[in-house]
Design a protein around this motif. Structure first.
Motif, PDB file in Angstrom:
ATOM      1  N   ALA A  28     124.932  74.479  70.008  1.00  0.00           N
ATOM      2  CA  ALA A  28     125.874  74.668  71.145  1.00  0.00           C
ATOM      3  C   ALA A  28     125.906  75.951  71.872  1.00  0.00           C
ATOM      4  O   ALA A  28     126.382  76.780  71.283  1.00  0.00           O
ATOM      5  N   TYR A  30     124.576  71.028  74.621  1.00  0.00           N
ATOM      6  CA  TYR A  30     124.474  70.796  72.868  1.00  0.00           C
ATOM      7  C   TYR A  30     123.238  69.877  72.694  1.00  0.00           C
ATOM      8  O   TYR A  30     122.669  69.144  73.349  1.00  0.00           O
ATOM      9  N   VAL A  77     127.990  77.547  74.965  1.00  0.00           N
ATOM     10  CA  VAL A  77     128.969  77.430  76.181  1.00  0.00           C
ATOM     11  C   VAL A  77     128.472  78.168  77.446  1.00  0.00           C
ATOM     12  O   VAL A  77     128.468  79.299  77.282  1.00  0.00           O
ATOM     13  N   TYR A  86     129.346  80.318  70.927  1.00  0.00           N
ATOM     14  CA  TYR A  86     128.094  79.562  70.537  1.00  0.00           C
ATOM     15  C   TYR A  86     128.212  79.352  69.171  1.00  0.00           C
ATOM     16  O   TYR A  86     128.945  79.544  68.366  1.00  0.00           O
ATOM     17  N   MET A 131     129.146  73.033  78.137  1.00  0.00           N
ATOM     18  CA  MET A 131     128.168  73.416  77.167  1.00  0.00           C
ATOM     19  C   MET A 131     126.962  72.611  77.347  1.00  0.00           C
ATOM     20  O   MET A 131     126.877  71.617  77.722  1.00  0.00           O
TER      21      MET A 131
END
Length: 392
Positions: A320, A145, A322, A286, A143
């Motif tokens: 975040a 971030y 993914v 998400y 992911m």
């Protein structure tokens, strides 16, 4: 409404004429915008080839990008979002379209009250079946971030991490292991400069009520609506804390499976979205949150910054995304486990500009664009210049 139409036109102009081939000769880049029948953008729609574990999500303006191999041209591309019918199209057929847009049709749902359970019963069943509805075997989440530090209404520092996380899903309270594989930071213009004691992706797990557990009896539960996702009817259940009704949990629960597709929390103003993998198991797609707090600065700084008070409104904006999920343990590639407990902005990770130039990211979100615009206005130089100057 005018704002959404303008965003749509901008997105259409951006992706309009033709699809773009990637620089790698064996890949094609799909890009476009997801809209509904009224030409309104559809944010956070899942776009991908579930049978090949490939996918992405549209951003908050409906835009998406997805890099695929030419061997995927005959595969079926699926686009799904809560409240709409799942749309399917062959990859090659999408590439042949002159207008690069996906139009989702609203899935009208009107659930019979006779068939519905008590609202709290849906929550109870959903919690019971988390292990069966989610990807609860060990898997790797890759992911992006992001965290922006906002002070006095403006982003003054941003850090981005590419994370590799080993997880068992929401059946366990915390992530198993984590590697910060890549990092880049903006220039730092904070004057409050509050630190956080752990990487904030850890907080993402700590505020998840499904992971951490909660007492159903502490909430008043009510049905506030119904919708659908990927062919399943969904009931929307709102839980307000009995002692403090301003605190709430809103769950989007499947009528047949009791799967939790979406979760909204008053705590830290948070959102969690989940999508199905090839086996129909739900996995995180998400997350964002936007907690605010009051920061305090010295009288000297107040005078220097020409502020009226030493109390400064601040916020940490988190996002975040993914990018991929790996279920095959033989393909896990976490190498350097980051066990240090430190503020996200204080990790010392070597900057690799080639990685950030070549990684296939979804289009920039409004969250990201605002942070970049703020930082560029403060320093008067492009964000890329800041990355190259600050990161080592």
């Amino acid at each position: 409404m005018k704002k959404n139409i303008i965003m749509l036109l901008v997105a259409m102009l951006f992706v309009g004429a033709n699809y773009a081939y990637s620089q790698q000769k064996n890949e094609v880049l799909l890009e476009g915008v997801v809209i509904d029948e009224y030409k309104m953008v559809v944010p956070y729609a899942a776009i991908g080839i579930p049978s090949k574990y490939m996918g992405t999500a549209s951003n908050d303006e409906g835009g998406f990008q997805l890099s695929l191999a030419k061997s995927n041209l005959q595969d079926s591309l699926e686009i799904s979002s809560i409240g709409y019918k799942t749309y399917k199209i062959k990859v090659q057929d999408y590439l042949d379209k002159k207008v690069k847009s996906i139009v989702l049709k609203e899935d009208i749902v009107s659930l019979s009250e006779v068939k519905l359970l008590n609202p709290s019963a849906y929550v109870k069943n959903a919690v019971k079946k988390v292990k069966y509805n989610t990807l609860s075997s060990k898997h790797q989440l890759n992911m992006i971030y992001r965290r922006s530090s906002v002070e006095d209404g403006k982003t003054r520092f941003m850090v981005e991490h590419y994370l590799k996380i080993l997880d068992y899903g929401p059946t366990v309270p915390s992530f198993d292991e984590m590697e910060i594989a890549e990092q880049r930071k903006s220039a730092d213009y904070r004057f409050v400069n509050k630190k956080q004691p752990v990487h904030t992706v850890i907080v993402m797990a700590q505020i998840d009520p499904i992971r951490q557990g909660f007492s159903l009896k502490d909430y008043d539960w009510s049905k506030t609506g119904d919708t659908s996702y990927d062919g399943e009817d969904i009931v929307i259940i709102l839980g307000k804390e009995k002692d403090n009704p301003k605190k709430f949990i809103r769950l989007y629960i499947g009528i047949d499976t009791y799967g939790i597709y979406k979760m909204e929390l008053s705590r830290l103003n948070s959102l969690f979205l989940y999508k199905k993998d090839i086996n129909g198991k739900l996995v995180l797609s998400y997350h964002n949150r936007d907690p605010s707090f009051q920061g305090t600065i010295s009288e000297q700084k107040r005078k220097l910054l020409k502020l009226k008070t030493t109390k400064v409104k601040c916020a940490y904006r988190h996002e975040a995304i993914v990018l991929s999920v790996i279920s095959d343990r033989n393909k896990f590639d976490i190498e350097n486990i980051n066990s240090k407990r430190s503020d996200m902005g204080d990790f010392d990770i070597k900057y690799n500009p080639t990685f950030w130039d070549t990684i296939n990211l979804p289009p920039e979100t409004a969250f990201y664009k605002k942070s970049v615009n703020d930082l560029e206005s403060i320093y008067g130089v492009p964000i890329e210049t800041q990355f190259n100057a600050v990161n080592k």
